[in-house]
Design a protein around this motif. Structure first.
Motif, PDB file in Angstrom:
ATOM      1  N   LEU A  36      39.893  38.075  39.034  1.00  0.00           N
ATOM      2  CA  LEU A  36      39.744  39.324  38.294  1.00  0.00           C
ATOM      3  C   LEU A  36      40.137  40.509  39.166  1.00  0.00           C
ATOM      4  O   LEU A  36      39.636  40.669  40.282  1.00  0.00           O
ATOM      5  CB  LEU A  36      38.288  39.465  37.836  1.00  0.00           C
ATOM      6  N   PHE A  38      40.488  44.698  39.549  1.00  0.00           N
ATOM      7  CA  PHE A  38      39.940  45.969  39.090  1.00  0.00           C
ATOM      8  C   PHE A  38      40.879  47.077  39.524  1.00  0.00           C
ATOM      9  O   PHE A  38      41.232  47.160  40.699  1.00  0.00           O
ATOM     10  CB  PHE A  38      38.558  46.223  39.715  1.00  0.00           C
ATOM     11  N   VAL A  51      45.444  48.729  33.365  1.00  0.00           N
ATOM     12  CA  VAL A  51      45.147  47.489  32.644  1.00  0.00           C
ATOM     13  C   VAL A  51      46.239  47.225  31.603  1.00  0.00           C
ATOM     14  O   VAL A  51      46.678  46.087  31.443  1.00  0.00           O
ATOM     15  CB  VAL A  51      43.739  47.529  32.008  1.00  0.00           C
ATOM     16  N   ASP A  66      35.405  44.080  24.110  1.00  0.00           N
ATOM     17  CA  ASP A  66      34.615  44.563  25.239  1.00  0.00           C
ATOM     18  C   ASP A  66      34.523  46.085  25.297  1.00  0.00           C
ATOM     19  O   ASP A  66      33.751  46.622  26.081  1.00  0.00           O
ATOM     20  CB  ASP A  66      35.193  44.054  26.561  1.00  0.00           C
ATOM     21  N   HIS A  71      34.008  48.285  28.799  1.00  0.00           N
ATOM     22  CA  HIS A  71      34.958  47.505  29.585  1.00  0.00           C
ATOM     23  C   HIS A  71      36.303  47.481  28.870  1.00  0.00           C
ATOM     24  O   HIS A  71      36.367  47.310  27.662  1.00  0.00           O
ATOM     25  CB  HIS A  71      34.471  46.062  29.758  1.00  0.00           C
ATOM     26  N   TYR A  72      37.361  47.649  29.640  1.00  0.00           N
ATOM     27  CA  TYR A  72      38.720  47.595  29.120  1.00  0.00           C
ATOM     28  C   TYR A  72      39.375  46.445  29.849  1.00  0.00           C
ATOM     29  O   TYR A  72      39.581  46.504  31.067  1.00  0.00           O
ATOM     30  CB  TYR A  72      39.415  48.934  29.385  1.00  0.00           C
ATOM     31  N   ARG A  73      39.668  45.343  29.140  1.00  0.00           N
ATOM     32  CA  ARG A  73      39.986  44.075  29.785  1.00  0.00           C
ATOM     33  C   ARG A  73      41.219  43.420  29.171  1.00  0.00           C
ATOM     34  O   ARG A  73      41.485  43.526  27.984  1.00  0.00           O
ATOM     35  CB  ARG A  73      38.775  43.170  29.616  1.00  0.00           C
ATOM     36  N   THR A  74      41.917  42.664  30.016  1.00  0.00           N
ATOM     37  CA  THR A  74      43.009  41.804  29.577  1.00  0.00           C
ATOM     38  C   THR A  74      43.013  40.561  30.446  1.00  0.00           C
ATOM     39  O   THR A  74      42.354  40.537  31.494  1.00  0.00           O
ATOM     40  CB  THR A  74      44.373  42.514  29.655  1.00  0.00           C
ATOM     41  N   GLY A  84      42.819  37.936  35.192  1.00  0.00           N
ATOM     42  CA  GLY A  84      42.595  39.092  34.337  1.00  0.00           C
ATOM     43  C   GLY A  84      42.437  40.385  35.107  1.00  0.00           C
ATOM     44  O   GLY A  84      42.403  40.415  36.338  1.00  0.00           O
ATOM     45  N   LEU A  86      40.186  44.234  34.689  1.00  0.00           N
ATOM     46  CA  LEU A  86      39.067  44.878  34.019  1.00  0.00           C
ATOM     47  C   LEU A  86      38.855  46.266  34.582  1.00  0.00           C
ATOM     48  O   LEU A  86      38.744  46.439  35.798  1.00  0.00           O
ATOM     49  CB  LEU A  86      37.794  44.044  34.222  1.00  0.00           C
TER      50      LEU A  86
END
Length: 114
Positions: A36, A38, A51, A66, A71-74, A84, A86
């Motif tokens: 992950l 960031f 992101v 999310d 949270h802004y996630r892929t 991913g 986040l």
């Protein structure tokens, strides 16, 4: 350590983990492995843009579910392995800071403990 060095170190570490697990079949296998990333802490717009950039490189969508959690996630999966990115948005970081601001300051009354 440069970005190239970090990239090489990560790939080497993943290969070493795979080799180690293969050589030690008596070890339990993790449920999943997650890599992950960031974005650097910045404005929400800059972090979500990073992101989005990563999502484009992955050919993936941003996970809208999310967003309600801040949270802004892929990400994409390779079987039980996930890569991913986040971003934890400002309102979520502020809430976390508020929720944890009293840690260590309040002690429960042990006389009333169950």
């Amino acid at each position: 350590m440069t970005t190239t060095d970090k990239h090489t170190a990560m790939i080497t570490g993943l290969r070493e983990l795979a080799t180690f697990l293969e050589a030690n079949p008596e070890l339990p296998i993790p449920y999943e492995v997650s890599a992950l990333c960031f974005p650097a802490r910045s404005t929400d717009a800059e972090m979500t843009a990073e992101v989005d950039r990563i999502a484009t490189l992955l050919g993936a969508e941003v996970d809208a579910e999310d967003a309600s959690y801040g949270h802004y996630r892929t990400g994409i999966n390779f079987g039980p392995v996930r890569y991913g990115a986040l971003a934890v948005l400002a309102h979520r970081r502020a809430r976390y800071d508020a929720e944890t601001s009293y840690i260590g300051c309040v002690e429960p009354d042990s006389a009333h403990a169950a």
